[in-house]
Design a protein around this motif. Structure first.
Motif, mmCIF file in Angstrom:
data_model
loop_
_atom_site.group_PDB
_atom_site.id
_atom_site.type_symbol
_atom_site.label_atom_id
_atom_site.label_comp_id
_atom_site.label_asym_id
_atom_site.label_seq_id
_atom_site.Cartn_x
_atom_site.Cartn_y
_atom_site.Cartn_z
ATOM 1 N N ASP A 103 0.576 -0.572 -0.170
ATOM 2 C CA ASP A 103 0.516 0.269 0.377
ATOM 3 C C ASP A 103 0.714 1.069 -0.314
ATOM 4 O O ASP A 103 0.340 2.533 -0.361
ATOM 5 C CB ASP A 103 -0.935 -0.152 1.169
ATOM 6 C CG ASP A 103 -1.870 -1.452 1.325
ATOM 7 O OD1 ASP A 103 -2.374 -1.135 -0.120
ATOM 8 O OD2 ASP A 103 -1.833 -1.717 1.970
ATOM 9 N N ARG A 104 2.338 1.030 0.656
ATOM 10 C CA ARG A 104 3.017 2.208 1.166
ATOM 11 C C ARG A 104 4.459 1.883 0.251
ATOM 12 O O ARG A 104 4.510 0.663 1.688
ATOM 13 C CB ARG A 104 2.889 3.233 2.002
ATOM 14 C CG ARG A 104 2.580 4.771 1.661
ATOM 15 C CD ARG A 104 2.290 5.312 3.176
ATOM 16 N NE ARG A 104 0.371 4.887 3.230
ATOM 17 C CZ ARG A 104 -0.109 5.838 3.619
ATOM 18 N NH1 ARG A 104 0.506 7.416 2.940
ATOM 19 N NH2 ARG A 104 -0.906 5.565 3.148
ATOM 20 N N ALA A 105 4.858 2.230 -0.146
ATOM 21 C CA ALA A 105 6.824 2.614 -0.282
ATOM 22 C C ALA A 105 7.168 3.312 0.283
ATOM 23 O O ALA A 105 6.642 4.704 -0.149
ATOM 24 C CB ALA A 105 7.104 1.812 -0.966
ATOM 25 N N LEU A 106 8.598 3.399 1.141
ATOM 26 C CA LEU A 106 8.439 4.838 2.325
ATOM 27 C C LEU A 106 10.481 4.051 2.269
ATOM 28 O O LEU A 106 10.794 3.306 2.266
ATOM 29 C CB LEU A 106 8.379 4.817 3.440
ATOM 30 C CG LEU A 106 6.582 4.589 3.800
ATOM 31 C CD1 LEU A 106 6.729 5.060 4.595
ATOM 32 C CD2 LEU A 106 6.020 6.130 2.558
ATOM 33 N N SER A 107 10.558 5.615 1.870
ATOM 34 C CA SER A 107 12.373 5.458 2.375
ATOM 35 C C SER A 107 12.312 6.514 3.233
ATOM 36 O O SER A 107 12.733 7.482 2.560
ATOM 37 C CB SER A 107 13.416 5.414 0.952
ATOM 38 O OG SER A 107 14.859 5.600 1.272
ATOM 39 N N MET A 108 14.020 6.511 4.093
ATOM 40 C CA MET A 108 14.216 7.820 4.955
ATOM 41 C C MET A 108 15.875 8.030 4.498
ATOM 42 O O MET A 108 16.833 6.948 4.951
ATOM 43 C CB MET A 108 13.536 7.217 6.587
ATOM 44 C CG MET A 108 13.746 9.305 6.414
ATOM 45 S SD MET A 108 13.329 9.594 7.770
ATOM 46 C CE MET A 108 13.877 8.257 8.968
ATOM 47 N N LEU A 109 16.492 8.746 4.288
ATOM 48 C CA LEU A 109 18.037 9.158 4.110
ATOM 49 C C LEU A 109 18.864 7.964 3.454
ATOM 50 O O LEU A 109 19.654 7.320 4.132
ATOM 51 C CB LEU A 109 18.482 9.562 6.129
ATOM 52 C CG LEU A 109 17.860 10.235 6.152
ATOM 53 C CD1 LEU A 109 18.627 9.915 8.277
ATOM 54 C CD2 LEU A 109 17.123 11.212 6.403
ATOM 55 N N VAL A 110 17.704 7.859 2.528
ATOM 56 C CA VAL A 110 19.054 6.497 1.592
ATOM 57 C C VAL A 110 18.956 7.337 0.383
ATOM 58 O O VAL A 110 20.418 7.264 -0.991
ATOM 59 C CB VAL A 110 18.208 5.564 1.766
ATOM 60 C CG1 VAL A 110 18.544 4.717 0.625
ATOM 61 C CG2 VAL A 110 18.021 4.642 2.686
ATOM 62 N N LEU A 111 18.515 8.263 -0.081
ATOM 63 C CA LEU A 111 18.624 7.681 -1.889
ATOM 64 C C LEU A 111 19.846 8.423 -2.122
ATOM 65 O O LEU A 111 20.168 8.167 -3.155
ATOM 66 C CB LEU A 111 16.732 9.150 -2.086
ATOM 67 C CG LEU A 111 16.614 8.350 -3.721
ATOM 68 C CD1 LEU A 111 15.912 7.257 -3.868
ATOM 69 C CD2 LEU A 111 15.095 9.176 -3.665
#
Length: 268
Positions: A103-111
């Protein structure tokens, strides 16, 4: 998901990034959104700062958190007592899950650290997210909104040509360019795109608290510090101490840190 981030020790990572990730996580969750009953995937979970904040924020059906580093995953697993959370090693640029699975794909401090290109990871996040679902990511605005990092990079660059080259390579990554995130989300086929700046403060007890995580060799800046000779390292530390102290006794300092956050919706 090969990365330019130097992962060596989970404890040092906590001091370098984990403590600040926990401050950023609620702001990112508010922007990305979350809802009861959702199946969520998190790309680049590290030691679990966002992971456990997500689990507290909603009654999720499941949360799959992946990271490339076995070291960080082991630290997160040691803290995990939630049956909804599945931690596993994975490649954010080649996810093992079928289309429209979450339902949701999230990422933090990676890209910004993703190799070969961050847009590959965004496209994968979009692929595994159902129509109507949300894809969102946030990361530090290193060129313009991360004063504690810039202080080290700029001090090192003034002393060492190799550091100047490394700083410029880091700060000139296309992902930091104005409008780059919105374009990346649009090129991945996402709609209802919204970008925000999320601000926290990084509070240090003294210079040792600031310098220690970098001196440990963790992260991109730590990787640079670890290449220095003893003389070069002492010289950098001396000049950096002056930049930290700014003429006052050693002690507490507080620095603004801004993250760029972008969310979009998979078309129905």
């Amino acid at each position: 998901m090969p990365s330019m981030f130097n992962a060596r020790d989970a404890g040092n990572y906590e001091k370098l990034m984990g403590r600040w990730s926990r401050r950023l996580a609620p702001l990112f969750i508010a922007h990305a959104g979350i809802a009861d009953g959702e199946n969520v995937i998190e790309i680049g979970c590290g030691t679990g700062s966002l992971t456990f904040a997500l689990a507290r924020a909603a009654e999720l059906a499941s949360l799959t958190a992946i990271d490339h580093s076995e070291i960080y995953l082991a630290a997160a697993q040691a803290k995990n007592h939630d049956a909804r959370i599945r931690l596993e090693q994975g490649d954010g640029c080649a996810l093992r899950f079928p289309d429209a699975h979450f339902d949701r794909a999230l990422s933090m401090l990676v890209l910004p650290s993703v190799l070969p290109q961050p847009e590959v990871m965004v496209a994968e996040m979009r692929r595994v997210t159902r129509p109507g679902g949300v894809v969102a990511a946030a990361f530090w605005d290193s060129p313009g909104g991360s004063s504690s990092q810039r202080m080290l990079w700029d001090t090192a660059a003034a002393l060492d040509g190799a550091a100047a080259e490394a700083r410029d390579r880091t700060m000139s990554r296309p992902v930091y360019a104005p409008g780059a995130l919105a374009r990346m989300w649009a090129e991945a086929g996402l709609v209802e795109i919204d970008q925000q700046s999320l601000m926290i403060r990084m509070d240090f007890t003294d210079f040792a608290d600031y310098w220690g995580p970098f001196a440990s060799g963790e992260g991109a800046l730590g990787a640079y510090v670890s290449t220095l000779s003893d003389t070069q390292r002492q010289r950098l530390e001396q000049h950096l101490r002056g930049a930290y102290l700014t003429g006052r006794p050693d002690g507490e300092r507080s620095f603004v840190a801004v993250a760029l956050s972008c969310r979009g919706v998979v078309p129905r």
